[in-house]
Design a protein around this motif. Structure first.
Motif, PDB file in Angstrom:
ATOM      1  N   TYR A 136      -6.915 -10.147  -1.663  1.00 54.68           N
ATOM      2  CA  TYR A 136      -7.056  -8.731  -2.010  1.00 54.68           C
ATOM      3  C   TYR A 136      -7.248  -8.553  -3.513  1.00 54.68           C
ATOM      4  N   SER A 183       0.796  -1.227   0.000  1.00 52.77           N
ATOM      5  CA  SER A 183       0.000   0.000   0.000  1.00 52.77           C
ATOM      6  C   SER A 183       0.830   1.279   0.000  1.00 52.77           C
ATOM      7  N   SER A 241      -6.314  -0.896  -2.427  1.00 55.07           N
ATOM      8  CA  SER A 241      -7.166  -2.077  -2.330  1.00 55.07           C
ATOM      9  C   SER A 241      -8.612  -1.690  -2.586  1.00 55.07           C
ATOM     10  N   GLU A 296     -10.299  -3.107   5.323  1.00 55.82           N
ATOM     11  CA  GLU A 296     -10.334  -4.420   4.683  1.00 55.82           C
ATOM     12  C   GLU A 296     -11.357  -5.327   5.381  1.00 55.82           C
ATOM     13  N   TRP A 299      -5.952  -5.475  -5.639  1.00 54.70           N
ATOM     14  CA  TRP A 299      -5.194  -4.226  -5.684  1.00 54.70           C
ATOM     15  C   TRP A 299      -5.318  -3.606  -7.075  1.00 54.70           C
TER      16      TRP A 299
END
Length: 446
Positions: free
Chosen positions: A386, A281, A353, A370, A388
């Protein structure tokens, strides 16, 4: 040992085609904007017999001994729309699903992880139908699967509803791998690559990279990455190396196709609280600030810990071990960062995300935004999956996950309507105004 205080490898490609796909004429955008389905999951297995406690022991609830009950709740998953007001360059949209489907061999090789699951819920013939029913109901344009060891069986089913597929098996003695499926009527595959991490000293895991073009909007191209990162919680340096390598190759492929935006999908075997998540991130990480054995955060996700049943007790050995946590060998540094002389691991993309971007309920989301859990079995309850995305895209909606209290009442995954020990993640993406709409550059060699 260091201590601090403070060429592409192309795999075999398998395609499955259909002469007359059986699907609705409704396009991807209208489906997700006008008819968002609701997905239900319930269980109907018999109750387990109640446990007993001795007179001298204080009774306590152990969620790990709970069997799936006939009174377990329905699990309802809804679409959530974003409140992001970022201007969109067009109404061109596409949906992506990421799903670790639990390999058939893994389900029975690690039966202790599923002792709360009725045996018939683990049988592949049943799980295969449930998994495909889930995917067909969500109707994603792109499907990224991990732990696939029955690729041809899945591809035959998905071909009937208009999907083509590509598969890459892991190296070594393992039989599962990664697979990408896409709607043949709506998307054209322009280029694809497979990565065998073993060739770079990064174990037997694999990844896939594909470039797609929207059939009805020829200037709309994007890169899809699919990865199943090494599981071993103690090998954080290998996890970092695999992720770093995938991102660097995705960036090169994006530049090759006019800076096409990127979506990276998969099971990253790292939690939102972990250093690896921070690397993804924020684009960089000083590895000397962390114990490589704790980089993924997986050790803190035993169900008994997450649900507050068992507290960790520190022993003298644990304390001594903590004093040595910043010790890295030169080889471990090289694996993690790509350079034995550098303590900083970096990647070139600005990643976000989709689930952290699209706000959800406090019942399903943690402090990072999340999901609280994307995987649940007797030894793990937490998030490791995830979607992304890079600049040029924005998520317009996601299918929310399941509250932990509902998962706890179910007892474990898989269940009646969920065919894996993971929950699928699904997100719709739109192109933003800064997306290069004229990325029709002819591909050149990397």
């Amino acid at each position: 040992m260091r201590c601090d205080a403070s060429s592409w490898l192309c795999g075999r490609h398998v395609s499955v085609t259909t002469a007359a796909p059986m699907r609705s004429a409704t396009g991807p955008s209208s489906f997700f904007l006008c008819s968002k389905p609701t997905v239900f999951c319930c269980t109907d297995a018999p109750k387990d017999s109640s446990s007993t406690c001795s007179d001298t022991a204080r009774p306590w609830y152990n969620p790990l001994k709970r069997r799936q009950s006939s009174h377990a709740p329905d699990v309802v998953r809804h679409w959530i729309q974003t409140d992001n007001q970022q201007p969109l360059s067009s109404q061109d949209r596409f949906t992506v699903a990421s799903y670790n489907i639990l390999g058939d061999r893994n389900a029975f090789a690690h039966r202790d992880m599923y002792r709360n699951v009725p045996s018939h819920y683990l049988k592949w013939d049943r799980r295969k139908r449930v998994i495909c029913d889930e995917l067909v109901q969500w109707n994603p344009d792109i499907i990224c699967l991990q732990e696939v060891d029955k690729y041809f069986e899945l591809s035959e089913i998905l071909a009937e509803v208009g999907y083509l597929g590509s598969y890459k098996r892991r190296t070594g003695d393992t039989v599962d791998g990664c697979a990408i499926f896409w709607k043949a009527d709506n998307f054209q595959l322009l280029e694809e690559h497979s990565i065998e991490f073993k060739g770079y000293g990064l174990r037997d895991n694999v990844a896939q990279l594909s470039v797609f073009e929207m059939q009805k909007a020829e200037s709309r191209r994007f890169v899809i990455g699919n990865i199943h990162v090494l599981y071993n919680p103690s090998r954080g340096e290998v996890k970092l190396g695999q992720i770093r390598f995938l991102i660097s190759r995705a960036q090169l492929l994006s530049e090759r196709w006019g800076n096409a935006p990127i979506v990276l999908c998969g099971d990253f075997n790292s939690t939102p609280q972990s250093a690896i998540y921070k690397f993804l991130s924020t684009s960089e990480l000083n590895i000397m600030l962390y114990d490589r054995r704790e980089l993924s955060g997986q050790r803190d996700c035993h169900p008994a810990q997450v649900l507050g049943v068992k507290q960790e007790i520190s022993s003298p050995l644990t304390l001594i071990d903590g004093l040595l946590k910043h010790c890295w060998t030169d080889e471990e540094v090289r694996v993690a960062t790509g350079d034995a002389e550098s303590n900083l691991v970096v990647h070139p993309l600005k990643l976000n995300s989709s689930y952290a971007t699209v706000r959800g309920s406090t019942r399903t989301r943690g402090s990072h935004g999340e999901p609280l859990a994307t995987s649940y079995h007797s030894k793990f309850l937490g998030t490791v999956d995830y979607l992304w995305y890079s600049d040029g895209l924005v998520p317009t909606g996601v299918i929310d996950t399941v509250p932990v209290d509902i998962l706890q009442r179910i007892g474990s995954l898989p269940c009646k309507k969920v065919g894996s020990d993971h929950l699928a993640l699904v997100s719709e993406f739109a192109f933003t105004l800064d997306t290069n709409g004229d990325n029709k550059t002819t591909a050149s060699s990397i």
